[in-house]
Design a protein around this motif. Structure first.
Motif, PDB file in Angstrom:
ATOM      1  N   LEU A   1       0.825  -1.207   0.000  1.00 24.25           N
ATOM      2  CA  LEU A   1       0.000   0.000   0.000  1.00 24.25           C
ATOM      3  C   LEU A   1       0.858   1.256   0.000  1.00 24.25           C
ATOM      4  O   LEU A   1       0.521   2.253  -0.652  1.00 24.25           O
ATOM      5  CB  LEU A   1      -0.952  -0.012   1.195  1.00 24.25           C
ATOM      6  CG  LEU A   1      -2.077  -1.046   1.133  1.00 24.25           C
ATOM      7  CD1 LEU A   1      -2.889  -1.023   2.421  1.00 24.25           C
ATOM      8  CD2 LEU A   1      -2.962  -0.804  -0.069  1.00 24.25           C
ATOM      9  N   ASP A   2       1.975   1.213   0.728  1.00 23.73           N
ATOM     10  CA  ASP A   2       2.880   2.362   0.742  1.00 23.73           C
ATOM     11  C   ASP A   2       3.507   2.568  -0.634  1.00 23.73           C
ATOM     12  O   ASP A   2       3.600   3.702  -1.127  1.00 23.73           O
ATOM     13  CB  ASP A   2       3.967   2.154   1.799  1.00 23.73           C
ATOM     14  CG  ASP A   2       4.820   3.391   1.990  1.00 23.73           C
ATOM     15  OD1 ASP A   2       4.245   4.507   1.989  1.00 23.73           O
ATOM     16  OD2 ASP A   2       6.048   3.247   2.144  1.00 23.73           O
ATOM     17  N   ILE A   3       3.906   1.498  -1.284  1.00 26.48           N
ATOM     18  CA  ILE A   3       4.474   1.607  -2.631  1.00 26.48           C
ATOM     19  C   ILE A   3       3.423   2.109  -3.613  1.00 26.48           C
ATOM     20  O   ILE A   3       3.710   2.955  -4.470  1.00 26.48           O
ATOM     21  CB  ILE A   3       5.056   0.252  -3.080  1.00 26.48           C
ATOM     22  CG1 ILE A   3       6.297  -0.073  -2.248  1.00 26.48           C
ATOM     23  CG2 ILE A   3       5.403   0.255  -4.556  1.00 26.48           C
ATOM     24  CD1 ILE A   3       6.834  -1.459  -2.469  1.00 26.48           C
ATOM     25  N   GLN A   4       2.194   1.621  -3.483  1.00 27.55           N
ATOM     26  CA  GLN A   4       1.117   2.072  -4.357  1.00 27.55           C
ATOM     27  C   GLN A   4       0.824   3.552  -4.155  1.00 27.55           C
ATOM     28  O   GLN A   4       0.583   4.296  -5.108  1.00 27.55           O
ATOM     29  CB  GLN A   4      -0.153   1.251  -4.106  1.00 27.55           C
ATOM     30  CG  GLN A   4      -1.301   1.622  -5.017  1.00 27.55           C
ATOM     31  CD  GLN A   4      -1.015   1.310  -6.473  1.00 27.55           C
ATOM     32  OE1 GLN A   4      -0.488   0.258  -6.776  1.00 27.55           O
ATOM     33  NE2 GLN A   4      -1.346   2.218  -7.362  1.00 27.55           N
ATOM     34  N   ARG A   5       0.861   4.012  -2.898  1.00 29.11           N
ATOM     35  CA  ARG A   5       0.635   5.434  -2.611  1.00 29.11           C
ATOM     36  C   ARG A   5       1.713   6.292  -3.273  1.00 29.11           C
ATOM     37  O   ARG A   5       1.409   7.311  -3.909  1.00 29.11           O
ATOM     38  CB  ARG A   5       0.629   5.668  -1.101  1.00 29.11           C
ATOM     39  CG  ARG A   5       0.350   7.119  -0.699  1.00 29.11           C
ATOM     40  CD  ARG A   5       0.476   7.321   0.799  1.00 29.11           C
ATOM     41  NE  ARG A   5       1.746   6.853   1.352  1.00 29.11           N
ATOM     42  CZ  ARG A   5       2.901   7.538   1.269  1.00 29.11           C
ATOM     43  NH1 ARG A   5       2.949   8.698   0.634  1.00 29.11           N
ATOM     44  NH2 ARG A   5       3.994   7.063   1.801  1.00 29.11           N
ATOM     45  N   LYS A   6       2.968   5.874  -3.157  1.00 29.63           N
ATOM     46  CA  LYS A   6       4.061   6.624  -3.785  1.00 29.63           C
ATOM     47  C   LYS A   6       3.915   6.629  -5.308  1.00 29.63           C
ATOM     48  O   LYS A   6       4.201   7.634  -5.960  1.00 29.63           O
ATOM     49  CB  LYS A   6       5.416   6.029  -3.392  1.00 29.63           C
ATOM     50  CG  LYS A   6       5.816   6.325  -1.978  1.00 29.63           C
ATOM     51  CD  LYS A   6       7.189   5.746  -1.690  1.00 29.63           C
ATOM     52  CE  LYS A   6       7.640   6.035  -0.294  1.00 29.63           C
ATOM     53  NZ  LYS A   6       8.966   5.471  -0.004  1.00 29.63           N
ATOM     54  N   THR A   7       3.480   5.504  -5.855  1.00 24.88           N
ATOM     55  CA  THR A   7       3.290   5.412  -7.306  1.00 24.88           C
ATOM     56  C   THR A   7       2.192   6.366  -7.768  1.00 24.88           C
ATOM     57  O   THR A   7       2.344   7.070  -8.782  1.00 24.88           O
ATOM     58  CB  THR A   7       2.927   3.975  -7.706  1.00 24.88           C
ATOM     59  OG1 THR A   7       3.952   3.105  -7.243  1.00 24.88           O
ATOM     60  CG2 THR A   7       2.782   3.835  -9.206  1.00 24.88           C
TER      61      THR A   7
END
Length: 118
Positions: free
Chosen positions: A52-58
């Motif tokens: 979820l953190d990676i998706q938010r940054k993306t």
């Protein structure tokens, strides 16, 4: 002909046992396909936080214009790379944590020594 018929009549119980064994093997192999994988039971939400953190940054990066060199370098220096950060850093192989590892060449030499007996 009588000899063949007598041999087949003698082998009839053996055929029944072979068929029964084969059916039992098929039944158990289909009933317990992942029986050997009981050593580690993962939690379904285990990797969700990092993803979820990676998706938010993306999503944030997709909405903004391309990043400048300074910002990319700043993000990259926080961990392994810009996207992962320090996630799973303990699972990755680096020179610091693989001092005792044997190389492929050493593994092949050891194998050849075992095979040839030298």
């Amino acid at each position: 002909m009588k000899i063949v018929a007598s041999v087949l009549s003698v082998l009839r119980p053996v055929r029944v046992l072979v068929v029964a064994f084969t059916c039992a093997l098929l039944l158990f192999s289909n009933a317990f396909p992942a029986f050997a994988m009981d050593s580690y039971q993962s939690n379904p939400t285990e990797g969700t936080t990092q993803l979820l953190d990676i998706q938010r940054k993306t999503d944030e990066a997709a909405k903004e214009p391309p990043q400048g060199l300074k910002k990319v370098q700043k993000e990259s220096n926080q961990g392994l790379n810009e996207v992962q950060g320090a996630a799973d850093i303990d699972k990755q192989k680096r020179p610091e944590n693989s001092q005792g590892a044997t190389s492929v060449e050493e593994n092949v030499k050891n194998l050849l020594e075992k095979v040839t007996g030298k």
